[in-house]
Write a protein that holds these residues in place. Structure first.
Motif: not given
Length: 704
Positions: A650-671
């Motif tokens: 991870t990088r300190d100068n990132a525009d954003a940080t997104a966190s959650g579990d795998k299920k949340s990431l999958v849900s994010f990818f489906t909209g």
């Protein structure tokens, strides 16, 4: 050996002569063939078939302009010549295909939950009833179809090993452990065919509504072997992947065993290029062709591909990393790792207690693909040969049966060893002799038109060219070593097909002149050339119906002559689309792959999103986003439109940080953009997702 009974078709007054190949030639150029027996199992040929003249071939039925046509006299002649090329009195493959049948299910049709047809063997019953080979089918392919049409429950070793065959393209295999539990090897393409196969085994052998599964073994990374996994596991307690294999199957738990690298190649082979591969697979497997003597037949490793099913993927609990002996619920199993053969991650298995050798898809009772027409990585012919020889060396002394994920077993120690050696020899010949001629300056097209298999190998039924072909496998070896470029600088930067076609037609005079010449060549039986030249007319002007129909007619005759079921499917699908038009574009949602990606690592999801995104449209929109998903983390950077994934960072100068579990990431990818917790610029995170996950499901193949 059954005696062949000759019964001649009554000749009409128009008959001129009987030619040496055994069919009547009429004054109008048509043909009627001699009937040789009505007993399907005797595998003798041909049935009566009236062949149209070239003039009749060009006539379009106004009531059904897309209908398939008859075989021409030239096609009938070429198909008839196969009778003297191969030994059709040798019934050994058909006998193996029928052996051990406990329950035949020729009326099998499988439906999904919405009532859509998923799999249909009933429509192939014409193979049982036809009696003699139509002129529209290559006799060798007809023989393979007679073997592949056998569907039901089969006994490989009494009370030890069983297979359900003909319930999808692949087989489902049941192997009994000493504790009366079961190892299931490969689970078909989807949940509905898997359920049908399981139900058959449970009702006809177990006489029970349940089955105690110790392990599910997936031999390799192709979907027709793992897609039914969620159905098979639905009543199981899946084992803890943190335990060793012996511990995993205790207390009624079920292990999921795969070769090492399985997940990586499932994703790369079936997802990254999934939408394109799906379209091309329709050609290879003839998914939309009617079943019949002018339509779909077998294609070497089954009767086709199931459709309208639901495929799943389960995380493995044990990955086999090296060849060695393991124990599953008291049953000894030696897994032989065979990477870079039929699949990038694949394994054979030997069961010493049963003297039974499982060859996955490395031996299949047909010449397989070094390059598959649907698209995939080119396979390594030398590796393939060497791993088969290794299996022969390790297990050949004791093995009494060899069986696999497609087609039927072969029994007897000497037969097993000959089967392995002949199959290995085919791939070694293709590898060595392609390079022999590469080093003499020949191109892949030239070599594929020069090489013939050694005569004795050419006559072996279980290495005939039903699925793979010598021609396109030679090109695969060339591609592996030399790439696409043939060293002729003219071919370094060719014009696009449509532009080329327009110039070709311009240089040849005009489209009508080309059509007139092509019709004359069609009448001579020069179907390959007719297809090539009329293809240029179609690409120059897709609305030219005369060109489309003549190209379709030529492809159709090539299909009827093809020993390879996949070539037949491709030719006939091309002809169908030339006559009826490419199916209207359908919205194909790439999100269907997300559940499969979810079983893998998070970087696989980001990679797929990068493939779907259009980099040129995003080249001025740089972002850096940290993702912390469960125990995994990654920094995703888009620079100049290119997405780079830095794992475990991870990088300190990132525009954003997104966190959650795998299920949340999958849900994010489906909209569902609220599924993840985001700190910083949420638009930066959302911008990593494609604006649209929809792709054209039916792009042009036979036309621009």
């Amino acid at each position: 050996m059954r005696k062949r009974i000759l019964s001649f078709v009554l000749a009409s007054a128009a008959m001129l002569s009987v030619n040496a190949q055994g069919y009547y030639i009429y004054k109008d150029g048509s043909a009627k063939q001699i009937v040789l027996s009505s007993d399907m199992d005797s595998l003798v040929f041909f049935k009566e078939g009236v062949e149209k003249t070239p003039a009749e071939e060009e006539t379009v039925d106004p009531n059904n302009p897309t209908a398939n046509k008859a075989a021409t006299a030239k096609t009938a002649e070429l198909n008839n010549a196969w009778l003297s090329r191969l030994d059709f009195q040798d019934q050994s493959e058909l006998e193996n295909a029928k052996r051990g049948c406990l329950k035949s299910t020729p009326d099998l049709i499988v439906y999904n939950g919405e009532g859509d047809e998923v799999w249909n063997m009933a429509d192939f019953k014409f193979l049982y009833e036809e009696g003699a080979v139509p002129a529209t089918v290559n006799p060798s392919l007809w023989q393979n179809s007679l073997c592949n049409v056998r569907c039901g429950l089969f006994e490989v070793i009494p009370d030890k090993i069983y297979q359900v065959r003909g319930y999808d393209m692949a087989n489902m295999t049941f192997i009994k452990t000493p504790n009366n539990r079961w190892i299931i090897v490969d689970v078909l393409m989807g949940n509905f065919t898997a359920k049908a196969a399981m139900d058959l085994f449970k009702s006809e052998y177990l006489h029970s509504s349940s089955i105690d599964i110790a392990a599910v073994v997936i031999s390799h990374t192709h979907i027709d072997h793992y897609g039914g996994i969620t159905e098979v596991l639905k009543d199981c307690k899946v084992a803890d992947a943190g335990l060793d294999l012996a511990e995993q199957v205790k207390d009624g738990k079920t292990a999921v065993i795969v070769p090492q690298g399985f997940m990586k190649y499932v994703i790369s082979e079936n997802v990254y290029a999934g939408p394109a591969m799906k379209r091309r697979a329709n050609y290879q497997y003839g998914a939309f062709l009617p079943r019949g003597v002018t339509g779909r037949m077998a294609m070497g490793i089954g009767m086709g591909q199931s459709v309208n099913d639901v495929a799943g993927l389960a995380a493995p609990t044990f990955q086999v990393g090296q060849t060695g002996e393991y124990v599953i619920d008291g049953l000894k199993v030696t897994f032989q790792i065979t990477p870079g053969t039929e699949a990038p991650a694949e394994m054979n298995a030997y069961f010493p207690d049963y003297n039974a050798l499982w060859m996955a898809e490395n031996c299949t009772g047909t010449l397989h693909n070094l390059y598959t027409l649907r698209g995939a990585e080119v396979r390594d012919a030398e590796n393939w040969c060497n791993y088969i020889l290794e299996a022969k060396q390790k297990f050949g002394k004791d093995a009494q049966v060899v069986f696999q994920s497609h087609n039927w077993p072969h029994w007897g120690n000497s037969v097993v060893n000959e089967y392995l050696e002949n199959t290995a020899s085919i791939y070694k010949f293709i590898h060595d002799q392609t390079l022999h001629y590469v080093n003499r300056g020949y191109t892949s097209t030239e070599i594929s038109n020069m090489l013939q298999l050694p005569e004795k190998l050419d006559k072996v039924w279980y290495t005939r060219q039903y699925y793979g072909t010598l021609s396109h496998n030679i090109k695969a070896v060339y591609q592996k070593y030399m790439g696409w470029y043939d060293a002729n600088p003219v071919n370094l930067n060719l014009l696009p097909p449509t532009e080329t076609a327009k110039k070709v037609v311009e240089y040849m005079g005009d489209a009508q002149r080309v059509l007139n010449l092509a019709r004359a060549d069609f009448a001579k039986g020069d179907y390959q050339w007719v297809a090539q030249v009329t293809k240029e007319l179609v690409y120059a002007d897709p609305s030219n119906m005369e060109a489309r129909r003549l190209c379709a007619d030529a492809l159709e005759q090539l299909a009827y002559q093809s020993e390879s079921g996949t070539w037949r499917n491709a030719y006939l699908t091309g002809a169908m689309e030339l006559r009826a038009g490419t199916p209207a574009p359908e919205e194909f949602s790439a999100t269907k792959f997300v559940p499969l990606l979810a079983v893998g690592t998070i970087d696989m999801l980001f990679e797929f999103a990068a493939i779907i995104n259009n980099s040129n449209e995003l080249q001025d929109k740089d972002v850096t986003v940290n993702f912390i998903i469960g125990n995994e983390k990654a920094c995703v950077v888009r620079r100049n439109g290119v997405v780079l994934v830095y794992k475990n960072e991870t990088r300190d100068n990132a525009d954003a940080t997104a966190s959650g579990d795998k299920k949340s990431l999958v849900s994010f990818f489906t909209g569902n953009y609220s599924a993840l917790t985001i700190s910083g610029n949420s638009d930066a995170v959302i911008s990593l997702m494609p604006k649209s996950m929809s792709l054209p499901g039916n792009f042009g193949v036979i036309e621009p």
